[in-house]
Design a protein around this motif. Structure first.
Motif, short mmCIF file in Angstrom:
data_model
loop_
_atom_site.label_atom_id
_atom_site.label_comp_id
_atom_site.label_asym_id
_atom_site.label_seq_id
_atom_site.Cartn_x
_atom_site.Cartn_y
_atom_site.Cartn_z
N SER A 1 -7.69 0.74 2.62
CA SER A 1 -9.28 1.20 2.15
C SER A 1 -9.12 0.73 0.67
O SER A 1 -10.15 0.41 0.27
N LEU A 2 -7.73 0.97 -0.24
CA LEU A 2 -7.94 0.82 -1.59
C LEU A 2 -8.31 -0.73 -1.88
O LEU A 2 -9.07 -1.29 -2.74
N ALA A 3 -7.70 -1.62 -1.00
CA ALA A 3 -7.68 -3.06 -1.01
C ALA A 3 -9.33 -3.54 -0.93
O ALA A 3 -9.74 -4.43 -1.50
N LEU A 4 -9.76 -2.84 0.19
CA LEU A 4 -11.34 -3.05 0.45
C LEU A 4 -12.16 -2.73 -0.71
O LEU A 4 -13.06 -3.34 -1.35
N ARG A 5 -11.69 -1.36 -1.34
CA ARG A 5 -12.58 -0.85 -2.37
C ARG A 5 -12.53 -1.83 -3.40
O ARG A 5 -13.57 -2.16 -4.30
N LEU A 6 -11.38 -2.13 -3.86
CA LEU A 6 -11.13 -3.29 -5.12
C LEU A 6 -11.84 -4.47 -4.75
O LEU A 6 -11.98 -5.10 -5.77
N THR A 7 -12.11 -4.94 -3.68
CA THR A 7 -13.12 -6.16 -3.45
C THR A 7 -14.58 -6.01 -3.31
O THR A 7 -15.16 -6.88 -2.75
N GLY A 8 -14.99 -4.70 -3.56
CA GLY A 8 -16.39 -4.49 -3.57
C GLY A 8 -17.03 -4.01 -2.02
O GLY A 8 -17.99 -3.47 -1.78
#
Length: 288
Positions: free
Chosen positions: A127-134
Motif C-alpha cells: 500500500s505504501l509503495a502504491l501511494r508513493l507512486t501516486g
C-alpha cells in the motif's frame, strides 16, 4: 449453531508442530542467554515488551484507516502508515522472542498470529509503495485488506494473552492467598541442607532452600508459566544465589525473588522467614 472456535482449533492442531519446533529452536539458539534476549523479553521494564510495541504499530495502522476514510491530505496517511511499518521490526523481534519460550499449544496460536501479521505487513508495505507512486486509491484498498489481516492477528494475540495467559504473571495471586502475619511452615531439621524442596502453605506451594540455619522461601510456581522452581537448578549470578526454572530458564534471585534473566519479567513472590526457639520455621509474605 455454536460459534466457530478458531483459536481453540488452532491450539489443538498438531499439523504445524514441525515448523514450530524448528523455528523456536532456531530463535533460542540464535539469541541465546544474555542482555539482548532479556531486553526483548522486557526484563529491564518488569513487563513484556511486545504488547506496548504492538499497540503502537497497530494504532498507527488503524489511524491510517481513519485518515483514509476521512479523505484528508494523502500525505498524512502516508506518514502514519510509514510510522506504523517502522515499528514492525522491533515488535516482531520482541514477539518471536517471547513466542520461542511458550508451551506448544500457545506456540500454535502464536504461529498463526505471526502469519496473519506478516500478511498484514506485506499488504501495508504494498500500500505504501502504491501511494508513493501516486496510486492512492489502490493503496487505500490494500491498506484496508491489511487492516483485516492485522485484526485477525490481534484477535489471536488477545486469545494468547487472555485465554492462554501468555505473558501474564502466573504468580500474582500468591499474595492474595496468604493471610497477613507469620505462619508455621515446618521444622528446620526436616529440611535437607543445600537442596531445594517444595512445601505447602495453605493453598500455595513454596520453594524452600535451607543452607545451614538460613532459609530462603519463594513461591514455587514460576511467574512466567508456572514451572516448579524446586525442580530447577541453583546458580551463582554476580555472587548472588539464584534459581533457574526447569521449564523455560527464567532466573530469580533467592533473596528477594527479583528477575535476573527472562523469559519471565515479573518478580517471584518472596517470603520473610524466622526460626522459633523450638526449631519451627515461620514465614510471611515479604513487604513490597
Amino acid at each position: 449453531m455454536p460459534p466457530i472456535d478458531l483459536p481453540g482449533r488452532i491450539e489443538r492442531s498438531s499439523r504445524i508442530d514441525r515448523p514450530i519446533r524448528g523455528l523456536a529452536k532456531a530463535v533460542r539458539r540464535r539469541l541465546g542467554p544474555g542482555k539482548l534476549r532479556d531486553a526483548l523479553h522486557g526484563v529491564p521494564l518488569g513487563k513484556p515488551l511486545h504488547p506496548p510495541l504492538a499497540t503502537f504499530s497497530l494504532g498507527c495502522l488503524l489511524a491510517t484507516a481513519v485518515l483514509d476514510l476521512a479523505k484528508v491530505e494523502p500525505r498524512a496517511a502516508r506518514v502514519m502508515l510509514a510510522t506504523g511499518l517502522g515499528g514492525v521490526l522491533p515488535t516482531a523481534a520482541a514477539g518471536i522472542t517471547d513466542w520461542s519460550s511458550l508451551h506448544r499449544e500457545q506456540q500454535r496460536v502464536g504461529f498463526v498470529h505471526a502469519l496473519a501479521n506478516l500478511t498484514a505487513v506485506g499488504l501495508y508495505a504494498g500500500s505504501l509503495a502504491l501511494r508513493l507512486t501516486g496510486r492512492e486509491r489502490t493503496g487505500r484498498s490494500l491498506s484496508f485488506a491489511g487492516l483485516a489481516a492485522a485484526g485477525l492477528g490481534g484477535y489471536l494475540g488477545g486469545h494468547l494473552s487472555y485465554r492462554q495467559a501468555a505473558g501474564a504473571n502466573h504468580a500474582e495471586s500468591v499474595t492474595h492467598l496468604v493471610p497477613l502475619g507469620w505462619h508455621d511452615l515446618c521444622a528446620l531439621k526436616d529440611l535437607p541442607d543445600g537442596r531445594p524442596v517444595a512445601r505447602r502453605l495453605g493453598y500455595i506451594d513454596l520453594f524452600v532452600l535451607r543452607v545451614g540455619d538460613t532459609v530462603n522461601v519463594l513461591a514455587d510456581r514460576c511467574s512466567h508459566l508456572a514451572g516448579p522452581l524446586h525442580q530447577g537448578r541453583l546458580i551463582s549470578e554476580n555472587g548472588t544465589t539464584c534459581v533457574v526454572c526447569p521449564w523455560h530458564g527464567s532466573t530469580f534471585r533467592l533473596s528477594d525473588g527479583a528477575v535476573v534473566h527472562g523469559p519471565g519479567t515479573a518478580p517471584q513472590p518472596s517470603f520473610e522467614t524466622r526460626v522459633r526457639r523450638d526449631g519451627i520455621i515461620q514465614v510471611r509474605p515479604a513487604q513490597a
